[in-house]
Design a protein around this motif. Sequence first.
Motif, PDB file in Angstrom:
ATOM      1  N   VAL A   3       0.813  -1.222   0.000  1.00  0.00           N
ATOM      2  CA  VAL A   3       0.000   0.000   0.000  1.00  0.00           C
ATOM      3  C   VAL A   3       0.847   1.272   0.000  1.00  0.00           C
ATOM      4  O   VAL A   3       0.584   2.188  -0.800  1.00  0.00           O
ATOM      5  CB  VAL A   3      -0.996  -0.002   1.179  1.00  0.00           C
ATOM      6  N   PRO A   4       1.874   1.413   0.857  1.00  0.00           N
ATOM      7  CA  PRO A   4       2.681   2.646   0.805  1.00  0.00           C
ATOM      8  C   PRO A   4       3.318   2.874  -0.563  1.00  0.00           C
ATOM      9  O   PRO A   4       3.346   4.010  -1.061  1.00  0.00           O
ATOM     10  CB  PRO A   4       3.750   2.405   1.885  1.00  0.00           C
ATOM     11  N   TYR A   5       3.803   1.799  -1.185  1.00  0.00           N
ATOM     12  CA  TYR A   5       4.406   1.922  -2.513  1.00  0.00           C
ATOM     13  C   TYR A   5       3.355   2.306  -3.550  1.00  0.00           C
ATOM     14  O   TYR A   5       3.600   3.161  -4.410  1.00  0.00           O
ATOM     15  CB  TYR A   5       5.071   0.603  -2.903  1.00  0.00           C
ATOM     16  N   ILE A   6       2.172   1.687  -3.473  1.00  0.00           N
ATOM     17  CA  ILE A   6       1.103   1.989  -4.431  1.00  0.00           C
ATOM     18  C   ILE A   6       0.678   3.450  -4.311  1.00  0.00           C
ATOM     19  O   ILE A   6       0.407   4.116  -5.316  1.00  0.00           O
ATOM     20  CB  ILE A   6      -0.097   1.046  -4.210  1.00  0.00           C
ATOM     21  N   LYS A   7       0.637   3.965  -3.093  1.00  0.00           N
ATOM     22  CA  LYS A   7       0.298   5.377  -2.900  1.00  0.00           C
ATOM     23  C   LYS A   7       1.335   6.276  -3.570  1.00  0.00           C
ATOM     24  O   LYS A   7       0.999   7.315  -4.150  1.00  0.00           O
ATOM     25  CB  LYS A   7       0.209   5.698  -1.409  1.00  0.00           C
ATOM     26  N   LEU A   8       2.596   5.872  -3.484  1.00  0.00           N
ATOM     27  CA  LEU A   8       3.665   6.639  -4.129  1.00  0.00           C
ATOM     28  C   LEU A   8       3.500   6.616  -5.639  1.00  0.00           C
ATOM     29  O   LEU A   8       3.629   7.650  -6.306  1.00  0.00           O
ATOM     30  CB  LEU A   8       5.021   6.058  -3.731  1.00  0.00           C
ATOM     31  N   VAL A   9       3.198   5.444  -6.183  1.00  0.00           N
ATOM     32  CA  VAL A   9       2.975   5.319  -7.623  1.00  0.00           C
ATOM     33  C   VAL A   9       1.788   6.174  -8.050  1.00  0.00           C
ATOM     34  O   VAL A   9       1.837   6.877  -9.061  1.00  0.00           O
ATOM     35  CB  VAL A   9       2.717   3.840  -8.006  1.00  0.00           C
ATOM     36  N   GLU A  10       0.713   6.122  -7.257  1.00  0.00           N
ATOM     37  CA  GLU A  10      -0.484   6.913  -7.574  1.00  0.00           C
ATOM     38  C   GLU A  10      -0.141   8.400  -7.607  1.00  0.00           C
ATOM     39  O   GLU A  10      -0.555   9.127  -8.509  1.00  0.00           O
ATOM     40  CB  GLU A  10      -1.573   6.630  -6.540  1.00  0.00           C
ATOM     41  N   ARG A  11       0.614   8.846  -6.614  1.00  0.00           N
ATOM     42  CA  ARG A  11       0.932  10.271  -6.528  1.00  0.00           C
ATOM     43  C   ARG A  11       1.830  10.733  -7.668  1.00  0.00           C
ATOM     44  O   ARG A  11       1.663  11.843  -8.195  1.00  0.00           O
ATOM     45  CB  ARG A  11       1.598  10.562  -5.178  1.00  0.00           C
ATOM     46  N   GLU A  12       2.777   9.878  -8.072  1.00  0.00           N
ATOM     47  CA  GLU A  12       3.758  10.306  -9.059  1.00  0.00           C
ATOM     48  C   GLU A  12       3.389   9.965 -10.504  1.00  0.00           C
ATOM     49  O   GLU A  12       3.810  10.651 -11.427  1.00  0.00           O
ATOM     50  CB  GLU A  12       5.117   9.685  -8.729  1.00  0.00           C
ATOM     51  N   ARG A  13       2.590   8.878 -10.694  1.00  0.00           N
ATOM     52  CA  ARG A  13       2.328   8.440 -12.060  1.00  0.00           C
ATOM     53  C   ARG A  13       0.848   8.342 -12.429  1.00  0.00           C
ATOM     54  O   ARG A  13       0.509   8.350 -13.612  1.00  0.00           O
ATOM     55  CB  ARG A  13       2.970   7.059 -12.284  1.00  0.00           C
ATOM     56  N   LEU A  14      -0.030   8.220 -11.434  1.00  0.00           N
ATOM     57  CA  LEU A  14      -1.449   7.995 -11.741  1.00  0.00           C
ATOM     58  C   LEU A  14      -2.353   9.144 -11.316  1.00  0.00           C
ATOM     59  O   LEU A  14      -3.568   9.054 -11.451  1.00  0.00           O
ATOM     60  CB  LEU A  14      -1.946   6.709 -11.072  1.00  0.00           C
ATOM     61  N   ARG A  15      -1.786  10.196 -10.795  1.00  0.00           N
ATOM     62  CA  ARG A  15      -2.620  11.283 -10.275  1.00  0.00           C
ATOM     63  C   ARG A  15      -3.141  12.144 -11.418  1.00  0.00           C
ATOM     64  O   ARG A  15      -2.555  13.143 -11.815  1.00  0.00           O
ATOM     65  CB  ARG A  15      -1.845  12.123  -9.264  1.00  0.00           C
ATOM     66  N   GLN A  16      -4.279  11.743 -11.938  1.00  0.00           N
ATOM     67  CA  GLN A  16      -4.962  12.482 -12.990  1.00  0.00           C
ATOM     68  C   GLN A  16      -6.230  13.100 -12.406  1.00  0.00           C
ATOM     69  O   GLN A  16      -6.904  12.475 -11.604  1.00  0.00           O
ATOM     70  CB  GLN A  16      -5.323  11.541 -14.149  1.00  0.00           C
ATOM     71  N   ARG A  17      -6.547  14.300 -12.796  1.00  0.00           N
ATOM     72  CA  ARG A  17      -7.778  14.939 -12.331  1.00  0.00           C
ATOM     73  C   ARG A  17      -8.665  15.193 -13.532  1.00  0.00           C
ATOM     74  O   ARG A  17      -8.348  15.999 -14.402  1.00  0.00           O
ATOM     75  CB  ARG A  17      -7.460  16.248 -11.607  1.00  0.00           C
ATOM     76  N   PHE A  18      -9.768  14.461 -13.589  1.00  0.00           N
ATOM     77  CA  PHE A  18     -10.721  14.616 -14.673  1.00  0.00           C
ATOM     78  C   PHE A  18     -11.980  15.315 -14.175  1.00  0.00           C
ATOM     79  O   PHE A  18     -12.195  15.454 -12.975  1.00  0.00           O
ATOM     80  CB  PHE A  18     -11.068  13.246 -15.265  1.00  0.00           C
ATOM     81  N   LYS A  19     -12.834  15.698 -15.107  1.00  0.00           N
ATOM     82  CA  LYS A  19     -14.050  16.429 -14.740  1.00  0.00           C
ATOM     83  C   LYS A  19     -15.275  15.546 -14.635  1.00  0.00           C
ATOM     84  O   LYS A  19     -16.278  15.939 -14.053  1.00  0.00           O
ATOM     85  CB  LYS A  19     -14.303  17.543 -15.768  1.00  0.00           C
ATOM     86  N   THR A  20     -15.206  14.338 -15.209  1.00  0.00           N
ATOM     87  CA  THR A  20     -16.377  13.465 -15.184  1.00  0.00           C
ATOM     88  C   THR A  20     -15.991  12.053 -14.753  1.00  0.00           C
ATOM     89  O   THR A  20     -14.834  11.626 -14.894  1.00  0.00           O
ATOM     90  CB  THR A  20     -17.039  13.371 -16.578  1.00  0.00           C
ATOM     91  N   GLU A  21     -16.979  11.308 -14.264  1.00  0.00           N
ATOM     92  CA  GLU A  21     -16.770   9.925 -13.853  1.00  0.00           C
ATOM     93  C   GLU A  21     -16.368   9.060 -15.036  1.00  0.00           C
ATOM     94  O   GLU A  21     -15.529   8.166 -14.914  1.00  0.00           O
ATOM     95  CB  GLU A  21     -18.055   9.386 -13.215  1.00  0.00           C
ATOM     96  N   GLN A  22     -16.960   9.322 -16.201  1.00  0.00           N
ATOM     97  CA  GLN A  22     -16.661   8.533 -17.395  1.00  0.00           C
ATOM     98  C   GLN A  22     -15.198   8.668 -17.802  1.00  0.00           C
ATOM     99  O   GLN A  22     -14.575   7.700 -18.259  1.00  0.00           O
ATOM    100  CB  GLN A  22     -17.556   8.960 -18.561  1.00  0.00           C
ATOM    101  N   GLU A  23     -14.635   9.862 -17.620  1.00  0.00           N
ATOM    102  CA  GLU A  23     -13.227  10.058 -17.972  1.00  0.00           C
ATOM    103  C   GLU A  23     -12.319   9.206 -17.090  1.00  0.00           C
ATOM    104  O   GLU A  23     -11.308   8.666 -17.548  1.00  0.00           O
ATOM    105  CB  GLU A  23     -12.862  11.535 -17.844  1.00  0.00           C
ATOM    106  N   TYR A  24     -12.676   9.073 -15.801  1.00  0.00           N
ATOM    107  CA  TYR A  24     -11.909   8.205 -14.906  1.00  0.00           C
ATOM    108  C   TYR A  24     -12.037   6.745 -15.355  1.00  0.00           C
ATOM    109  O   TYR A  24     -11.051   6.001 -15.375  1.00  0.00           O
ATOM    110  CB  TYR A  24     -12.396   8.345 -13.465  1.00  0.00           C
TER     111      TYR A  24
END
Length: 212
Positions: free
Chosen positions: A115-136
């Motif tokens: 989990v700590p590693y996955i959070k790091l990956v999320e923050r550095e590589r997966l942190r996308q901010r979209f405007k709609t649920e469909q985009e996610y």
Amino acid sequence: MCTGRVDLAFVLRAFAKGADGVFIGGCWPGECHYVTEGNYDVLKNVHIAKKILERIGINPDRLRLEWIAASEGMRYAEVMNDFGKRLKELGPLGKGEGIEAGALKLRLEAANKLVPYIKLVERERLRQRFKTEQEYTDFFASDELKKLFDELVANKLAVSQITLLLQQKPLNTGEIVKTLGMNASEVSRHLKSATMHGLVRFDEGLKCYALA
């Protein structure tokens, strides 16, 4: 108070403690009470959690996220009845997937350790901010995300399972394959990686030992 506070570790811990399903109910997108729009954060975390569950052999339908306002009591009842019905169809956690209790415990422990590693990956590589649920939904279903997830998370998750298993007792490749339900080529590849990183070693009888 906000679903954005629902940590990935909370979800995995619930399953590790024997929950057959995990339900998360949040405010509708665009109606978050906080400027951080935490419901989009939980949406992203649920997508990641479902991918992890799938990787360790657990049906991702056991985790459900729904948008429900405080005034929608009828909708809440309908959703919970539907989720309960789906869980009955899936059966008890592990048994419904054909996973032995010991193997299930090990897989969830391996995921929780990451989990700590996955959070790091999320923050550095997966942190996308979209405007709609469909985009996610589209982003997490994309080939690009699958490739990135395999490269950064799936391989480490497999190695985590193998090293935890070998901490119990030395095993050969065939025994690891049988216990974890991976194919032989996968196990060989992950053992090679774990050996290079000093996590396991082989003895003269080709049994594997965990070093970490």
